[in-house]
Design a protein around this motif. Sequence first.
Motif, PDB file in Angstrom:
ATOM      1  N   GLN A  87      37.613  29.084  29.488  1.00 36.57           N
ATOM      2  CA  GLN A  87      37.842  27.801  28.827  1.00 36.57           C
ATOM      3  C   GLN A  87      36.945  26.699  29.402  1.00 36.57           C
ATOM      4  OE1 GLN A  87      41.473  25.705  29.451  1.00 36.57           O
ATOM      5  NE2 GLN A  87      41.931  25.584  27.284  1.00 36.57           N
ATOM      6  N   ASP A  88      36.505  26.898  30.648  1.00 37.42           N
ATOM      7  CA  ASP A  88      35.580  25.918  31.245  1.00 37.42           C
ATOM      8  C   ASP A  88      34.242  25.866  30.503  1.00 37.42           C
ATOM      9  OD1 ASP A  88      35.576  28.629  32.586  1.00 37.42           O
ATOM     10  OD2 ASP A  88      33.685  27.869  33.358  1.00 37.42           O
ATOM     11  N   LEU A  89      33.974  26.892  29.680  1.00 33.80           N
ATOM     12  CA  LEU A  89      32.722  26.896  28.909  1.00 33.80           C
ATOM     13  C   LEU A  89      32.947  26.367  27.490  1.00 33.80           C
ATOM     14  CD1 LEU A  89      31.201  30.376  29.977  1.00 33.80           C
ATOM     15  CD2 LEU A  89      30.826  28.129  30.994  1.00 33.80           C
ATOM     16  N   GLY A  95      33.248  35.460  41.368  1.00 33.50           N
ATOM     17  CA  GLY A  95      32.000  35.237  40.615  1.00 33.50           C
ATOM     18  C   GLY A  95      31.378  36.521  40.126  1.00 33.50           C
ATOM     19  N   GLU A  96      31.175  37.474  40.997  1.00 30.22           N
ATOM     20  CA  GLU A  96      30.601  38.752  40.551  1.00 30.22           C
ATOM     21  C   GLU A  96      31.498  39.899  41.010  1.00 30.22           C
ATOM     22  OE1 GLU A  96      28.281  39.089  38.348  1.00 30.22           O
ATOM     23  OE2 GLU A  96      27.998  36.917  38.373  1.00 30.22           O
ATOM     24  N   TYR A  97      31.676  40.837  40.136  1.00 26.92           N
ATOM     25  CA  TYR A  97      32.598  41.941  40.402  1.00 26.92           C
ATOM     26  C   TYR A  97      31.905  43.257  40.089  1.00 26.92           C
ATOM     27  CZ  TYR A  97      35.584  37.915  40.031  1.00 26.92           C
ATOM     28  OH  TYR A  97      36.118  36.675  40.206  1.00 26.92           O
ATOM     29  N   ALA A  98      32.165  44.272  40.933  1.00 35.40           N
ATOM     30  CA  ALA A  98      31.610  45.595  40.656  1.00 35.40           C
ATOM     31  C   ALA A  98      32.204  46.065  39.350  1.00 35.40           C
ATOM     32  CB  ALA A  98      32.009  46.549  41.783  1.00 35.40           C
ATOM     33  N   SER A  99      31.353  46.558  38.437  1.00 35.41           N
ATOM     34  CA  SER A  99      31.930  46.915  37.143  1.00 35.41           C
ATOM     35  C   SER A  99      31.542  48.312  36.692  1.00 35.41           C
ATOM     36  CB  SER A  99      31.533  45.873  36.083  1.00 35.41           C
ATOM     37  OG  SER A  99      30.137  45.852  35.976  1.00 35.41           O
ATOM     38  N   LEU A 100      31.209  49.175  37.662  1.00 38.10           N
ATOM     39  CA  LEU A 100      30.807  50.520  37.248  1.00 38.10           C
ATOM     40  C   LEU A 100      31.933  51.535  37.336  1.00 38.10           C
ATOM     41  CD1 LEU A 100      27.169  50.634  38.611  1.00 38.10           C
ATOM     42  CD2 LEU A 100      27.912  50.588  36.232  1.00 38.10           C
ATOM     43  N   ALA A 126      39.555  31.795  34.275  1.00 39.95           N
ATOM     44  CA  ALA A 126      39.761  32.498  35.554  1.00 39.95           C
ATOM     45  C   ALA A 126      39.028  31.743  36.659  1.00 39.95           C
ATOM     46  CB  ALA A 126      39.245  33.928  35.458  1.00 39.95           C
ATOM     47  N   ALA A 127      37.940  31.065  36.283  1.00 39.60           N
ATOM     48  CA  ALA A 127      37.140  30.349  37.275  1.00 39.60           C
ATOM     49  C   ALA A 127      37.860  29.119  37.811  1.00 39.60           C
ATOM     50  CB  ALA A 127      35.802  29.939  36.658  1.00 39.60           C
ATOM     51  N   GLU A 128      38.691  28.493  36.974  1.00 41.76           N
ATOM     52  CA  GLU A 128      39.256  27.194  37.381  1.00 41.76           C
ATOM     53  C   GLU A 128      40.776  27.122  37.458  1.00 41.76           C
ATOM     54  OE1 GLU A 128      37.546  24.252  34.800  1.00 41.76           O
ATOM     55  OE2 GLU A 128      35.611  24.338  35.843  1.00 41.76           O
ATOM     56  N   TYR A 186      45.652  47.752  35.631  1.00 47.55           N
ATOM     57  CA  TYR A 186      44.516  48.600  35.264  1.00 47.55           C
ATOM     58  C   TYR A 186      43.360  47.748  34.763  1.00 47.55           C
ATOM     59  CZ  TYR A 186      41.768  52.082  32.771  1.00 47.55           C
ATOM     60  OH  TYR A 186      40.746  52.862  32.332  1.00 47.55           O
ATOM     61  N   ASP A 187      42.229  47.906  35.436  1.00 45.49           N
ATOM     62  CA  ASP A 187      41.008  47.184  35.067  1.00 45.49           C
ATOM     63  C   ASP A 187      39.989  48.221  34.607  1.00 45.49           C
ATOM     64  OD1 ASP A 187      38.778  45.594  34.870  1.00 45.49           O
ATOM     65  OD2 ASP A 187      38.681  45.069  37.000  1.00 45.49           O
ATOM     66  N   PRO A 188      39.860  48.403  33.290  1.00 49.45           N
ATOM     67  CA  PRO A 188      38.936  49.442  32.824  1.00 49.45           C
ATOM     68  C   PRO A 188      37.489  49.018  33.051  1.00 49.45           C
ATOM     69  CG  PRO A 188      39.853  48.238  30.959  1.00 49.45           C
ATOM     70  CD  PRO A 188      40.477  47.656  32.198  1.00 49.45           C
ATOM     71  N   SER A 232      36.440  43.386  25.860  1.00 50.66           N
ATOM     72  CA  SER A 232      35.079  43.927  25.917  1.00 50.66           C
ATOM     73  C   SER A 232      34.375  43.526  27.216  1.00 50.66           C
ATOM     74  CB  SER A 232      34.272  43.475  24.695  1.00 50.66           C
ATOM     75  OG  SER A 232      34.196  42.075  24.696  1.00 50.66           O
ATOM     76  N   GLU A 233      33.158  44.017  27.344  1.00 45.77           N
ATOM     77  CA  GLU A 233      32.403  43.846  28.592  1.00 45.77           C
ATOM     78  C   GLU A 233      32.157  42.361  28.918  1.00 45.77           C
ATOM     79  OE1 GLU A 233      28.942  46.306  28.445  1.00 45.77           O
ATOM     80  OE2 GLU A 233      28.129  45.391  30.260  1.00 45.77           O
ATOM     81  N   GLY A 234      32.426  42.022  30.154  1.00 44.46           N
ATOM     82  CA  GLY A 234      32.057  40.692  30.644  1.00 44.46           C
ATOM     83  C   GLY A 234      32.976  39.556  30.262  1.00 44.46           C
TER      84      GLY A 234
END
Length: 209
Positions: free
Chosen positions: A128-130, A30-35, A157-159, A56-58, A11-13
């Motif tokens: 998982q860092d959260l 950190g931030e990715y175009a998602s449109l 993905a962050a770490e 594929y990145d929907p 799902s989103e995000g």
Amino acid sequence: MNDIKLAVLGSEGVGKSALIVRFLTRRFIGEYASLTECIYRKRLTLDGRQLNVELYDPCSQVCAGKSALSDQIHWGDGFLVVYDISDRSSFQAAKNILHLMRETHPGASKRDGEAAAGRPVVLVGNKQDLCHMREVDHEEGKRLAADHHCGFLELSAAEHSQEVALVFSKVVQSVCAGSKAKERRRRPSGSKSMAKLINNVFGKRRKSV
Ligand SMILES: Nc1nc2c(ncn2[C@@H]2O[C@H](COP(=O)(O)OP(=O)(O)OP(=O)(O)O)[C@@H](O)[C@H]2O)c(=O)[nH]1
């Protein structure tokens, strides 16, 4: 099979783009175009074989809904189904995707890591860092994966650059192994096909009386 299609669903995000970008560039941006939905391409060498991998990145906002998801399921040779461990609704969405895979391919193999008709699937608990904000237990993820005969891991993905690379490589490897096994099942073994060929050329042996 030298062309391999991997779809990263969720799902989103949940971090689909972050995982793909991490795999492709080893970086977390950190931030990715998602449109828009994207297909990324990467050449990989695995066990001495050159592979063309399409990822594929929907775009969750545009490609939502069951029919879009069905198309994505039909498209892929292998899948990462991603949820965010700090977001229970994303876990429910991952569950729905796995259910849909099972509905789409009711004859799916019961072998480990194959939830969609012999096509490898790994359930990924991202962010998982959260873990201080965790809403989904590790055990729940593990159980869901076991119910659907797919692989499972939690990462960030962050770490975790290496773990991300490893999970993608593992799916690619499983796709290759699956296609080899299918090929073997389709083709008779070398000696058998040679016997058939000889038989065709010289005609069937007559029984001696
Ligand atoms: N803390 C943390 N944040 C992450 C992680 N992975 C992704 N994010 C963040 O989560 C947000 C969404 O990440 P995206 O990669 O855009 O998620 P997506 O699943 O592609 O989103 P859509 O394209 O909208 O479906 C961004 O702000 C990322 O920086 C992670 O492992 N840890």
